[in-house]
Motif scaffolding. Structure first.
Motif, PDB file in Angstrom:
ATOM      1  N   ARG A 243       0.847  -1.347   0.013  1.00  0.00           N
ATOM      2  CA  ARG A 243       0.247  -0.171  -0.158  1.00  0.00           C
ATOM      3  C   ARG A 243       0.805   1.350   0.021  1.00  0.00           C
ATOM      4  O   ARG A 243       0.678   2.247  -0.811  1.00  0.00           O
ATOM      5  CB  ARG A 243      -0.949  -0.131   1.374  1.00  0.00           C
ATOM      6  CG  ARG A 243      -1.761   1.173   1.417  1.00  0.00           C
ATOM      7  CD  ARG A 243      -2.640   1.169   2.835  1.00  0.00           C
ATOM      8  NE  ARG A 243      -3.432   0.255   2.690  1.00  0.00           N
ATOM      9  CZ  ARG A 243      -4.993   0.538   2.210  1.00  0.00           C
ATOM     10  NH1 ARG A 243      -5.457   1.611   1.987  1.00  0.00           N
ATOM     11  NH2 ARG A 243      -5.732  -0.501   2.675  1.00  0.00           N
ATOM     12  N   HIS A 257      -8.347  -1.567  -0.832  1.00  0.00           N
ATOM     13  CA  HIS A 257      -8.322  -2.975  -1.201  1.00  0.00           C
ATOM     14  C   HIS A 257      -9.462  -2.928  -2.193  1.00  0.00           C
ATOM     15  O   HIS A 257     -10.378  -2.234  -2.419  1.00  0.00           O
ATOM     16  CB  HIS A 257      -8.761  -3.557   0.171  1.00  0.00           C
ATOM     17  CG  HIS A 257      -7.750  -4.116   1.035  1.00  0.00           C
ATOM     18  ND1 HIS A 257      -6.524  -4.997   0.523  1.00  0.00           N
ATOM     19  CD2 HIS A 257      -7.207  -3.533   2.245  1.00  0.00           C
ATOM     20  CE1 HIS A 257      -5.782  -5.150   1.361  1.00  0.00           C
ATOM     21  NE2 HIS A 257      -6.026  -4.149   2.413  1.00  0.00           N
ATOM     22  N   PHE A 264      -5.308  -4.703  -4.744  1.00  0.00           N
ATOM     23  CA  PHE A 264      -5.300  -3.340  -4.224  1.00  0.00           C
ATOM     24  C   PHE A 264      -5.934  -2.524  -5.467  1.00  0.00           C
ATOM     25  O   PHE A 264      -5.766  -2.929  -6.599  1.00  0.00           O
ATOM     26  CB  PHE A 264      -4.129  -2.612  -3.922  1.00  0.00           C
ATOM     27  CG  PHE A 264      -3.503  -3.169  -2.612  1.00  0.00           C
ATOM     28  CD1 PHE A 264      -3.822  -2.406  -1.543  1.00  0.00           C
ATOM     29  CD2 PHE A 264      -2.840  -4.391  -2.656  1.00  0.00           C
ATOM     30  CE1 PHE A 264      -3.106  -2.901  -0.168  1.00  0.00           C
ATOM     31  CE2 PHE A 264      -2.169  -4.888  -1.258  1.00  0.00           C
ATOM     32  CZ  PHE A 264      -2.669  -4.136  -0.194  1.00  0.00           C
TER      33      PHE A 264
END
Length: 331
Positions: A243, A257, A264
């Motif tokens: 991330r 998500h 992602f």
């Protein structure tokens, strides 16, 4: 009037104090495969009934195959109505022959044609059965054959997948695609976005009687480009590290998500170059999959419909076509 297989200009239809269709303009290009989308009660079936001259508009004009009424072109049109109905006491072969005769077909070639079509819809032994002996799904396939047995130029299908299990819904889709490749103009009404996205070259969306979308699938996807890249990292990569790496890529303004636990979505700035962003992601994150997500009809619907309406309506429209109606395992 503009050129098209169906042309609707300024059409309004009211039932007492309810306006079912409100100042509708629409051109269905000849040879297109057009989905009429919208939740139940949006005005889809009312529009189709005006096209078929079952209802007359209170205002505006409708042209079908170059004529001011479908009644003047009825033998060139195939119509599967929302309310299913076969002559229950008639045998399947007799019913299909009767409908074909009404459309001007006859002779020995018709009998062969009926046999061929029954074979194609997986009903090879149904010819001598009475319609009432068939399951609901089987009856629907017979009525579909009745709507196309005369090789119409224009085919209008109102909720054609209702009552079909997934196998037979797929069969129906393949037949619709084949007829479209042959040059037929096909429109079908559905409240299930999934079906339309698989089939259509063009989409018309209606809500509360008003048109909210009208264009080709390519135009719609271009207009509602979500500017989102889907990233599936290699197994073993720490989610928080992934991330953070994605968030640091120039042009990415948010990371979330994507529904799957290890996938992602990197949402891009409006002016970002998607290709450059994807190359940067591959350089920074060990990935199994990186792809640019196209706009879905769900995305478009959420964008267009009033926020107060969209949640309940989307729940209806995103359902499995087979789950949204009675399923017939023996269909």
């Amino acid at each position: 009037m503009p050129e098209g297989a169906i042309v609707i200009e300024g059409v309004t239809k009211r039932f007492r104090d309810k306006t079912a269709v409100d100042q509708l303009d629409l051109v269905v290009p000849t040879g297109s495969l057009c989905g009429f989308l919208g939740p139940n009660g949006a005005g889809k079936t009312t529009t189709i009934r005006m096209i078929m001259a079952i209802f007359l508009p209170d205002e505006g004009r409708v042209s079908v195959l170059g004529r001011p009424s479908a009644a003047e072109s009825k033998d060139r049109i195939g119509y599967l109505p929302e309310e299913r109905g076969v002559y229950r006491k008639m045998r399947v072969g007799e019913f299909l022959s009767y409908i074909a005769n009404l459309k001007g077909l006859g002779g020995a070639c018709l009998s062969r044609k009926i046999d061929d079509w029954l074979e194609r819809v997986a009903l090879p032994d149904a010819r001598k059965k009475r319609c009432e002996e068939l399951s609901k799904g089987m009856q629907q396939k017979v009525q579909f054959l009745a709507s196309i047995i005369h090789d119409p130029e224009l085919i209008i299908l109102d909720e054609p997948f209702s009552g079909l299990d997934p196998v037979n819904a797929r069969l129906m889709r393949s037949l619709i695609e084949e007829m479209h490749r042959q040059g037929r103009t096909i429109i079908f009404s559905t409240h299930v976005l999934h079906s339309a996205e698989q089939l259509c070259t063009r989409i018309f969306m209606i809500n509360k009687g008003r048109k909210i979308l009208d264009g080709s699938m390519d135009e719609i996807r271009s207009q509602f480009d979500p500017k989102t890249i889907v990233v599936e990292p290699l197994s073993g990569e720490a989610p928080e590290a992934v991330r953070a790496s994605l968030a640091s890529v120039p042009g990415v303004h948010a990371v979330a998500h994507a529904g799957e636990r290890r996938t992602f979505e990197a949402r891009l700035d409006a002016v970002a170059d998607a290709g450059a962003v994807m190359r940067s992601i591959v350089e920074r994150v060990p990935t199994r999959r990186v792809e640019l997500r196209r706009a879905t009809l769900e995305d478009v619907f959420v964008h267009l419909v009033d926020p107060g309406d969209s949640e309940d309506v989307l729940r209806e429209m995103l359902g499995d076509p087979a789950a949204s109606s009675e399923v017939n395992a023996d269909a």
